[in-house]
Scaffold this motif. Sequence first.
Motif, PDB file in Angstrom:
ATOM      1  N   ARG A  33       0.709  -0.916   0.162  1.00 12.43           N
ATOM      2  CA  ARG A  33      -0.172  -0.104   0.133  1.00 12.43           C
ATOM      3  C   ARG A  33       0.941   1.782  -0.044  1.00 12.43           C
ATOM      4  NH1 ARG A  33      -4.825  -1.365   4.275  1.00 12.43           N
ATOM      5  NH2 ARG A  33      -5.718  -3.042   3.124  1.00 12.43           N
ATOM      6  N   PRO A  34       1.191   1.735  -1.070  1.00 13.17           N
ATOM      7  CA  PRO A  34       1.993   2.875  -1.333  1.00 13.17           C
ATOM      8  C   PRO A  34       2.000   3.846  -0.561  1.00 13.17           C
ATOM      9  CG  PRO A  34       1.031   2.731  -3.489  1.00 13.17           C
ATOM     10  CD  PRO A  34       1.060   1.862  -2.141  1.00 13.17           C
ATOM     11  N   TRP A  35       0.595   4.420   0.033  1.00  9.95           N
ATOM     12  CA  TRP A  35       0.505   5.734   1.199  1.00  9.95           C
ATOM     13  C   TRP A  35       0.386   5.252   2.137  1.00  9.95           C
ATOM     14  CZ3 TRP A  35      -2.831   2.603  -1.765  1.00  9.95           C
ATOM     15  CH2 TRP A  35      -3.906   1.209  -0.676  1.00  9.95           C
ATOM     16  N   GLU A  36       1.449   4.570   2.418  1.00 11.34           N
ATOM     17  CA  GLU A  36       1.702   3.936   3.643  1.00 11.34           C
ATOM     18  C   GLU A  36       3.256   4.349   3.959  1.00 11.34           C
ATOM     19  OE1 GLU A  36       0.438   0.041   5.121  1.00 11.34           O
ATOM     20  OE2 GLU A  36      -1.369   0.540   5.080  1.00 11.34           O
ATOM     21  N   ARG A  37       3.905   4.734   3.037  1.00 17.54           N
ATOM     22  CA  ARG A  37       4.803   4.620   2.515  1.00 17.54           C
ATOM     23  C   ARG A  37       5.861   4.419   4.125  1.00 17.54           C
ATOM     24  NH1 ARG A  37       5.799   9.830  -0.284  1.00 17.54           N
ATOM     25  NH2 ARG A  37       7.818  10.191   0.815  1.00 17.54           N
ATOM     26  N   ARG A 122     -10.768   3.875  -0.004  1.00 19.28           N
ATOM     27  CA  ARG A 122     -10.788   3.203   0.908  1.00 19.28           C
ATOM     28  C   ARG A 122     -10.227   2.741   1.981  1.00 19.28           C
ATOM     29  NH1 ARG A 122     -16.259   0.493  -0.623  1.00 19.28           N
ATOM     30  NH2 ARG A 122     -15.694  -0.697   1.304  1.00 19.28           N
ATOM     31  N   PHE A 123      -8.907   2.747   2.168  1.00 17.25           N
ATOM     32  CA  PHE A 123      -7.878   2.368   2.843  1.00 17.25           C
ATOM     33  C   PHE A 123      -6.895   3.197   3.280  1.00 17.25           C
ATOM     34  CE2 PHE A 123      -9.643  -0.583   0.292  1.00 17.25           C
ATOM     35  CZ  PHE A 123      -9.336  -2.144   0.910  1.00 17.25           C
ATOM     36  N   MET A 124      -7.214   4.447   2.404  1.00 16.51           N
ATOM     37  CA  MET A 124      -6.142   5.621   3.278  1.00 16.51           C
ATOM     38  C   MET A 124      -6.613   6.065   4.149  1.00 16.51           C
ATOM     39  SD  MET A 124      -5.849   6.873  -0.610  1.00 16.51           S
ATOM     40  CE  MET A 124      -4.472   8.601  -0.512  1.00 16.51           C
ATOM     41  N   SER A 125      -6.150   6.995   5.541  1.00 20.02           N
ATOM     42  CA  SER A 125      -6.415   7.976   5.996  1.00 20.02           C
ATOM     43  C   SER A 125      -6.660   9.246   5.933  1.00 20.02           C
ATOM     44  CB  SER A 125      -5.125   7.790   7.661  1.00 20.02           C
ATOM     45  OG  SER A 125      -4.460   8.492   6.589  1.00 20.02           O
ATOM     46  N   GLU A 126      -7.776  10.153   6.527  1.00 20.05           N
ATOM     47  CA  GLU A 126      -7.834  11.290   6.030  1.00 20.05           C
ATOM     48  C   GLU A 126      -6.378  11.596   6.086  1.00 20.05           C
ATOM     49  OE1 GLU A 126     -10.453  12.515   8.399  1.00 20.05           O
ATOM     50  OE2 GLU A 126     -11.956  11.815   9.134  1.00 20.05           O
ATOM     51  N   ASN A 128      -3.730  10.839   4.530  1.00 17.38           N
ATOM     52  CA  ASN A 128      -3.091  10.625   3.306  1.00 17.38           C
ATOM     53  C   ASN A 128      -3.646  10.707   1.812  1.00 17.38           C
ATOM     54  OD1 ASN A 128      -0.411   9.565   4.409  1.00 17.38           O
ATOM     55  ND2 ASN A 128      -1.911   7.496   5.403  1.00 17.38           N
ATOM     56  N   GLY A 129      -5.388  11.254   2.434  1.00 18.65           N
ATOM     57  CA  GLY A 129      -6.229  11.771   1.357  1.00 18.65           C
ATOM     58  C   GLY A 129      -7.398  10.956   1.450  1.00 18.65           C
ATOM     59  N   GLY A 130      -7.384   9.887   2.507  1.00 23.74           N
ATOM     60  CA  GLY A 130      -8.359   8.932   2.046  1.00 23.74           C
ATOM     61  C   GLY A 130      -9.838  10.042   2.111  1.00 23.74           C
ATOM     62  N   GLY A 131     -10.979   8.929   2.464  1.00 29.66           N
ATOM     63  CA  GLY A 131     -12.257   9.733   2.990  1.00 29.66           C
ATOM     64  C   GLY A 131     -12.764   8.641   1.701  1.00 29.66           C
ATOM     65  N   PRO A 132     -14.936   9.859   1.013  1.00 32.09           N
ATOM     66  CA  PRO A 132     -15.835   9.584   0.194  1.00 32.09           C
ATOM     67  C   PRO A 132     -14.634   9.914  -0.767  1.00 32.09           C
ATOM     68  CG  PRO A 132     -16.114  11.231   1.273  1.00 32.09           C
ATOM     69  CD  PRO A 132     -14.940  11.006   2.070  1.00 32.09           C
ATOM     70  N   PRO A 133     -15.237   9.332  -2.314  1.00 27.25           N
ATOM     71  CA  PRO A 133     -15.206   9.578  -3.580  1.00 27.25           C
ATOM     72  C   PRO A 133     -15.417  10.701  -4.198  1.00 27.25           C
ATOM     73  CG  PRO A 133     -16.754   7.839  -3.998  1.00 27.25           C
ATOM     74  CD  PRO A 133     -16.247   8.265  -2.004  1.00 27.25           C
ATOM     75  N   SER A 134     -14.671  11.547  -4.777  1.00 27.86           N
ATOM     76  CA  SER A 134     -14.740  13.016  -5.860  1.00 27.86           C
ATOM     77  C   SER A 134     -15.989  12.677  -7.009  1.00 27.86           C
ATOM     78  CB  SER A 134     -14.030  13.654  -6.186  1.00 27.86           C
ATOM     79  OG  SER A 134     -14.367  14.672  -6.051  1.00 27.86           O
ATOM     80  N   PRO A 135     -17.387  13.322  -6.124  1.00 30.21           N
ATOM     81  CA  PRO A 135     -18.169  13.003  -7.764  1.00 30.21           C
ATOM     82  C   PRO A 135     -17.778  13.452  -9.470  1.00 30.21           C
ATOM     83  CG  PRO A 135     -19.514  13.444  -5.992  1.00 30.21           C
ATOM     84  CD  PRO A 135     -18.033  13.872  -5.273  1.00 30.21           C
ATOM     85  N   ASP A 136     -17.181  14.786  -8.307  1.00 24.93           N
ATOM     86  CA  ASP A 136     -16.792  15.326  -9.558  1.00 24.93           C
ATOM     87  C   ASP A 136     -15.365  14.678 -10.240  1.00 24.93           C
ATOM     88  OD1 ASP A 136     -18.345  17.211  -9.410  1.00 24.93           O
ATOM     89  OD2 ASP A 136     -17.545  18.780  -8.347  1.00 24.93           O
ATOM     90  N   VAL A 137     -14.729  13.894  -9.428  1.00 21.81           N
ATOM     91  CA  VAL A 137     -13.336  13.340 -10.282  1.00 21.81           C
ATOM     92  C   VAL A 137     -13.628  12.108 -10.770  1.00 21.81           C
ATOM     93  CG1 VAL A 137     -11.240  12.130  -9.478  1.00 21.81           C
ATOM     94  CG2 VAL A 137     -11.698  14.840  -8.871  1.00 21.81           C
ATOM     95  N   MET A 138     -14.400  11.465 -10.309  1.00 22.38           N
ATOM     96  CA  MET A 138     -15.086  10.194 -11.358  1.00 22.38           C
ATOM     97  C   MET A 138     -15.456  10.078 -12.673  1.00 22.38           C
ATOM     98  SD  MET A 138     -16.264   7.580  -8.266  1.00 22.38           S
ATOM     99  CE  MET A 138     -17.309   8.610  -7.826  1.00 22.38           C
ATOM    100  N   ARG A 139     -16.523  11.565 -12.193  1.00 23.36           N
ATOM    101  CA  ARG A 139     -17.083  12.258 -13.725  1.00 23.36           C
ATOM    102  C   ARG A 139     -16.453  12.827 -15.117  1.00 23.36           C
ATOM    103  NH1 ARG A 139     -19.744  16.104 -11.601  1.00 23.36           N
ATOM    104  NH2 ARG A 139     -21.306  14.775 -11.516  1.00 23.36           N
ATOM    105  N   ALA A 140     -15.464  12.679 -14.495  1.00 22.69           N
ATOM    106  CA  ALA A 140     -14.686  13.615 -15.610  1.00 22.69           C
ATOM    107  C   ALA A 140     -13.844  12.794 -15.531  1.00 22.69           C
ATOM    108  CB  ALA A 140     -13.819  14.615 -14.865  1.00 22.69           C
ATOM    109  N   ALA A 141     -12.783  11.085 -15.159  1.00 16.09           N
ATOM    110  CA  ALA A 141     -12.168  10.131 -15.396  1.00 16.09           C
ATOM    111  C   ALA A 141     -13.521   9.683 -16.418  1.00 16.09           C
ATOM    112  CB  ALA A 141     -11.956   9.311 -13.803  1.00 16.09           C
TER     113      ALA A 141
END
Length: 230
Positions: A33-37, A122-126, A128-141
Amino acid sequence: MFTLFHHPFCPHSRFIRLIIGEYGLDLKLVEERPWERREAFLALNPAATTPVLVVEGQPPIPGAGVIAEYIDEVHGAEMGAKRLMPTTTAERIEVRRLMAWFNEKFFEEASHPLVTERIYKRFMSEENGGGPPSPDVMRAAKSNVRYHLAYIGWLEQTRNFLTGDRLTYADLAAAAHLSAIDYLGDVPWSEDAAAKAWYARVKSRPSFRPLLSEWLAGVPASRTYVDLDF
């Protein structure tokens, strides 16, 4: 024996796993899990990104592009007609161009934001950027997926595989990124028959089976993910 530090839904890690599977090389997987560094992982790759390949007697090999080139240098020639990197300069340029297209452009615009928003967070701490998904980011992707799919379809109208008559790194890179977001149901396969037919052929290869057998608790795979006749 190769040891690959990877995340199961990292598209770049999937690309390397497909290469190693095509060549029939022994591989040990270590989930990261690279975000855990982790300090031990940072010692292998200070950039804290997956994948990283560890080979006895060699320094750690970080990054999908560097790993792919290493495998070709060491094992490509012995594969004969099954080599995934062509031998002529012009063909190698085209393979590398499309590898960069998917490992850089597609990754930045589509697979990375979708996998990050719907899986990693889903597995990242706050912190480290965790939290609910961003609808705007997903819509653009998701919108970006459409034009990449159309580009694959355009290539397939004149070629058997993405760069010519045989399977190359370019096909595996594209398929790896698509597979990660196909798990999430974010590929509009009905919009391009040529791209869908190409992916179905690549997806049916034995090297793909380990990817299709992986599941994430709490995030069920889409209907098309394991279906070879989707």
